[in-house]
Each structure stands twice: as C-alpha cells, then as structure tokens.
Design an enzyme around this catalytic site. Structure first.
Site, PDB file in Angstrom:
ATOM      1  N   HIS A  63      43.822  36.384  44.041  1.00 59.24           N
ATOM      2  CA  HIS A  63      44.198  36.784  42.680  1.00 59.24           C
ATOM      3  C   HIS A  63      43.346  37.987  42.296  1.00 59.24           C
ATOM      4  CE1 HIS A  63      45.011  36.945  38.539  1.00 59.24           C
ATOM      5  NE2 HIS A  63      43.886  36.379  38.142  1.00 59.24           N
ATOM      6  N   CYS A 122      47.159  32.278  35.978  1.00 61.24           N
ATOM      7  CA  CYS A 122      47.013  33.183  37.134  1.00 61.24           C
ATOM      8  C   CYS A 122      47.264  32.475  38.461  1.00 61.24           C
ATOM      9  CB  CYS A 122      45.636  33.834  37.131  1.00 61.24           C
ATOM     10  SG  CYS A 122      45.280  34.714  35.614  1.00 61.24           S
ATOM     11  N   ASN A 179      44.267  42.748  35.923  1.00 57.68           N
ATOM     12  CA  ASN A 179      44.687  41.357  36.134  1.00 57.68           C
ATOM     13  C   ASN A 179      46.087  41.167  35.543  1.00 57.68           C
ATOM     14  OD1 ASN A 179      45.080  38.592  36.038  1.00 57.68           O
ATOM     15  ND2 ASN A 179      43.008  38.123  35.313  1.00 57.68           N
TER      16      ASN A 179
HETATM   17  C1  LIG Z   1      34.230  40.101  31.549  1.00 59.18           C
HETATM   18  C2  LIG Z   1      33.278  40.587  32.629  1.00 59.18           C
HETATM   19  C3  LIG Z   1      33.854  41.817  33.302  1.00 59.18           C
HETATM   20  C4  LIG Z   1      31.931  40.949  32.001  1.00 59.18           C
HETATM   21  O1  LIG Z   1      31.037  41.323  33.020  1.00 59.18           O
HETATM   22  P1  LIG Z   1      29.540  40.796  32.926  1.00 59.18           P
HETATM   23  O2  LIG Z   1      28.838  41.287  34.151  1.00 59.18           O
HETATM   24  O3  LIG Z   1      29.565  39.339  32.678  1.00 59.18           O
HETATM   25  O4  LIG Z   1      29.039  41.548  31.665  1.00 59.18           O
HETATM   26  P2  LIG Z   1      27.567  42.034  31.356  1.00 59.18           P
HETATM   27  O5  LIG Z   1      26.670  40.848  31.238  1.00 59.18           O
HETATM   28  O6  LIG Z   1      27.172  43.086  32.345  1.00 59.18           O
HETATM   29  O7  LIG Z   1      27.770  42.717  29.978  1.00 59.18           O
HETATM   30  C5  LIG Z   1      28.052  41.976  28.827  1.00 59.18           C
HETATM   31  C6  LIG Z   1      27.840  42.945  27.694  1.00 59.18           C
HETATM   32  O8  LIG Z   1      28.833  43.980  27.812  1.00 59.18           O
HETATM   33  C7  LIG Z   1      29.542  44.063  26.605  1.00 59.18           C
HETATM   34  N1  LIG Z   1      30.920  44.390  26.913  1.00 59.18           N
HETATM   35  C8  LIG Z   1      31.929  43.522  27.102  1.00 59.18           C
HETATM   36  N2  LIG Z   1      33.048  44.205  27.361  1.00 59.18           N
HETATM   37  C9  LIG Z   1      32.733  45.508  27.348  1.00 59.18           C
HETATM   38  C10 LIG Z   1      33.477  46.679  27.551  1.00 59.18           C
HETATM   39  N3  LIG Z   1      34.796  46.652  27.824  1.00 59.18           N
HETATM   40  N4  LIG Z   1      32.839  47.859  27.478  1.00 59.18           N
HETATM   41  C11 LIG Z   1      31.518  47.920  27.221  1.00 59.18           C
HETATM   42  N5  LIG Z   1      30.775  46.833  27.000  1.00 59.18           N
HETATM   43  C12 LIG Z   1      31.376  45.636  27.071  1.00 59.18           C
HETATM   44  C13 LIG Z   1      29.412  42.710  25.967  1.00 59.18           C
HETATM   45  O9  LIG Z   1      29.587  42.806  24.571  1.00 59.18           O
HETATM   46  C14 LIG Z   1      28.012  42.327  26.334  1.00 59.18           C
HETATM   47  O10 LIG Z   1      27.138  42.969  25.459  1.00 59.18           O
HETATM   48  P3  LIG Z   1      25.805  42.228  24.933  1.00 59.18           P
HETATM   49  O11 LIG Z   1      25.007  41.957  26.177  1.00 59.18           O
HETATM   50  O12 LIG Z   1      25.197  43.239  24.036  1.00 59.18           O
HETATM   51  O13 LIG Z   1      26.272  41.000  24.258  1.00 59.18           O
HETATM   52  C15 LIG Z   1      33.057  39.481  33.692  1.00 59.18           C
HETATM   53  O14 LIG Z   1      32.310  38.435  33.134  1.00 59.18           O
HETATM   54  C16 LIG Z   1      34.349  38.933  34.244  1.00 59.18           C
HETATM   55  O15 LIG Z   1      35.094  39.626  34.892  1.00 59.18           O
HETATM   56  N6  LIG Z   1      34.603  37.649  34.040  1.00 59.18           N
HETATM   57  C17 LIG Z   1      35.811  37.029  34.570  1.00 59.18           C
HETATM   58  C18 LIG Z   1      36.971  37.359  33.685  1.00 59.18           C
HETATM   59  C19 LIG Z   1      38.281  37.067  34.346  1.00 59.18           C
HETATM   60  O16 LIG Z   1      38.497  37.478  35.450  1.00 59.18           O
HETATM   61  N7  LIG Z   1      39.180  36.368  33.665  1.00 59.18           N
HETATM   62  C20 LIG Z   1      40.449  36.040  34.150  1.00 59.18           C
HETATM   63  C21 LIG Z   1      40.355  34.967  35.155  1.00 59.18           C
HETATM   64  S1  LIG Z   1      41.927  34.624  35.815  1.00 59.18           S
END
Ligand SMILES: CC(C)(COP(=O)(O)OP(=O)(O)OC[C@H]1O[C@@H](n2cnc3c(N)ncnc32)[C@H](O)[C@@H]1OP(=O)(O)O)[C@@H](O)C(=O)NCCC(=O)NCCS
Length: 330
Positions: A257, A116, A287
């Site tokens: 980004h 990215c 993304n």
């Molecule tokens: C992935 C991301 C959106 C998750 O958000 P988060 O606030 O950490 O997630 P939460 O803690 O609120 O929720 C996690 C839970 O949601 C669940 N979950 C994950 N994806 C889900 C989806 N698409 N729909 C519903 N539930 C989902 C997980 O299984 C987890 O469940 P559990 O607690 O029972 O294990 C966030 O961590 C993120 O954006 N990270 C950066 C990713 C990124 O940008 N990557 C590229 C970088 S260049």
C-alpha cells in the site's frame, strides 16, 4: 473435485488529469515541498475534477483492465468496488459502475469498505466467490476521490492523499499453483479512533455545525498510525510467507500500500528485502487508499516488472484498522 485456481486476467488504472504538487500545497497551507518529501516521499498527487465521480474513474480503470484481459463487460458476473468514497451512501458505487459499463443485470455487484486494505479484501472475496463455482469472471475495482473528504486547511492530512482508480479482471484456471496462492486478512477495531471520518454517517449526521467544523473530513493520528502500519504490514507479510513455505527472497516484487515511502522502507528493512524488490509510486499519487495497490499492480505489470512464474506479494494497511496480504504466482 480439485479447486480451480483464480488468476488475474488483466489490469487497468486511471489517474485524473489534474496534478497537485507539493509546491501548490505550500500556497494553500503552512507546509513545504521539503517537509512533505522527506517525511512521506510524496512529490505530487492527482485530484479529480469537481464533476468527476468515483464511478467515472472506476469505469475508466475497468475498461482498461477488460481490454487488457480481452474480456467483454457482458462476461462479468461479479463486480466488487473497494472504496471509502463512493459516489453517494446509497446505492453502491458498484451498481452505478455496473450500469455505466454494461455489466449484465444478472451480475452480483457490491461495494466493500476496508479502507486502504479494501483491494486485498475484495480480491480475497472475489476469489472465494469464484472458487465456489457460482461465478465465472470478476471485476475488482479500487477507487477513491479522497480530495472530497480532505480538510484542505489541515496540513497534517491534506498533503498525504490523492484520487485515482485501479482495476483487475479475475477468472478461473485449471492450471495448478498459479494465480492467488493465498491471503491473510486482519482487523483491529480497537484503533478505529486513529483514522476516521466522524460525521456524515448515521451516528452523527451532517449538521450546519459539523460542516462548518469540517467534521466530515479525514482525521488522523499520524505518528501512531505510522508505527502500527509498519508492525501490521511486517507481521501479515511474514505470516503469509510462513503459511505457504515461501522465503522472502523468493518474492520478485512486493506491491505495498502506497501511504508513505518511509513505511515501505521500514518493511523492506524488516523483511530484509532490498528496496529494488518493492514497487513504489507514492511519489506521483500520494495515498489513494483502496486504489493504491491496484494502480501500482497495473503500473508494475505494464512496466515489465512482473513476468510469468514470478511471485508477487501484496501488503496493505488502513483505517479500521484493517490489514492484509496476498501472494500471487503469475
Ligand atoms: C503524518 C506523518 C507524515 C508525519 O511525519 P512525522 O515524522 O511523524 O512528523 P514529525 O514528527 O517529523 O513532525 C511533526 C510536526 O510536523 C508538523 N506537520 C505536520 N504536517 C505538516 C506539514 N504538512 N508541513 C509541515 N509541518 C507539518 C506537525 O504539526 C508537527 O509539529 P509539532 O512538532 O510542532 O507539533 C507520518 O506520521 C505518517 O506518515 N504517518 C502515517 C500516516 C498514514 O500513512 N496514514 C494512512 C495510513 S493508510
């Protein structure tokens, strides 16, 4: 002899026609529009047609950038394509684009993989090569077809990414203090295990088993990446501002980004710059990795959010881990 400035002469972007909404995804995996919107800010993303290759998307974005710049493909002597999803492992996507666009055979053409952060890395590379005096006009493209490397059964990744392309034409100017003022690039390979595609390379070539296990798809530890992204983007932004004696409030527009609206909001808080100074289109594209910043840059310019004399800050973060920032005076 004083170093000449490197300036952006034109920008262009291309988004595939097909829109995949959060509602559509809720029919494919156990997720909801509400979950995706509140965690990421994403409402929809674009998905390339099955027969639409990254080189096709890159050519469309490049043609728009060349038109915008009033530059002919024949004038390009450097072509860099930032991508982690090239048409094929070999040859480079840049070679395919060179032929499709009609860029001369005397041009240097290569791909750059910095995930990215790929566009910021490529911009820096192109500007360094231009100021060497050995090249005159560069085309820098960021393009991804991430839909081809997503596990459509993994709700933790498939809701986040999309396809698209952005391009810029870069040239030299004798006017001082315009164009690319500076860049900061960084890498932390110790965290390579947080965001990766494990199979399909040469260490673990694709096998029947790896394909069945969808091991050639993106895997990610989202929570860890989130924290590191905020920290790295904040730090690289601060570093470049300090290095060039610029206060955050002198930046008219930050083009970050586009991974997650919450990451962008966190950086806005840390830099104490209001969200109005941040360009956001993650809601429409998700993304798009290396394509994310050049698409946003093109949309920002075309919507009148960048004017002559403005200072723009690009901030990127991605797999690697890689990160980087660039300061541009228009
Ligand atoms: C992935 C991301 C959106 C998750 O958000 P988060 O606030 O950490 O997630 P939460 O803690 O609120 O929720 C996690 C839970 O949601 C669940 N979950 C994950 N994806 C889900 C989806 N698409 N729909 C519903 N539930 C989902 C997980 O299984 C987890 O469940 P559990 O607690 O029972 O294990 C966030 O961590 C993120 O954006 N990270 C950066 C990713 C990124 O940008 N990557 C590229 C970088 S260049």
């Amino acid at each position: 002899m004083p170093t000449r400035s490197t300036v952006i002469l034109g920008t262009g972007s291309y988004a595939p026609e097909r829109i995949l909404s959060n509602e559509d995804l809720a029919h494919m995996v156990d997720t909801s529009d509400e979950w995706i919107r509140t965690r990421t800010g994403i409402r929809e993303r674009r998905i390339a047609a099955p027969d639409e290759a990254p080189s096709d998307m890159g050519v469309r974005a490049a043609q728009r950038a060349l038109d915008d710049a009033g530059v002919r493909p024949a004038e390009i002597d450097l072509l860099i394509v930032a991508t982690v999803t090239p048409d094929m492992p070999m040859p480079a996507c840049a070679c395919i684009i060179q032929h499709k666009l009609g860029v001369p055979t005397t041009a240097a053409c290569f791909d750059l993989n910095a995930a990215c952060s790929g566009f910021v890395y490529s911009l820096d590379t192109a500007c360094a090569m231009l100021t060497s005096g050995r090249y005159r006009k560069a085309l820098v493209i960021g393009v991804e077809k991430l839909s081809a490397v997503l596990d459509w059964q993994d709700r933790t990744t498939c809701v986040l990414f999309g396809d698209g392309a952005g391009a810029t034409v870069i040239g030299l100017s004798d006017e001082p203090n315009v164009g690319l003022i500076g860049t900061r690039l960084g890498t932390s390979g110790a965290e390579a295990n947080l965001l990766y595609i494990s199979h399909g390379g040469t260490r673990s070539p694709a096998t029947t088993e790896s394909i069945a296990a969808r091991d050639h798809c993106i895997r990610m530890k989202g929570k860890e990446i989130f924290k590191l992204a905020v920290r790295a983007m904040d730090e690289t932004a601060r570093d470049i501002l300090e290095q060039h004696g610029v206060r955050a409030d002198q930046i008219s527009l930050v083009i970050p980004h586009q991974a997650n609206l919450r990451i962008i909001e966190a950086i806005s808080q840390y830099l104490e710059l209001p969200m109005e100074r941040f360009f956001v289109n993650v809601d429409r594209y998700g993304n798009t990795s290396a394509a994310s910043i050049p698409i946003a840059l093109d949309e920002a310019r075309r919507s009148g959010r960048i004017k002559a004399g403005d200072l723009t800050l690009l901030v990127a973060f991605g797999a690697g881990l890689t990160y980087g920032s660039a300061l541009i005076r228009w």
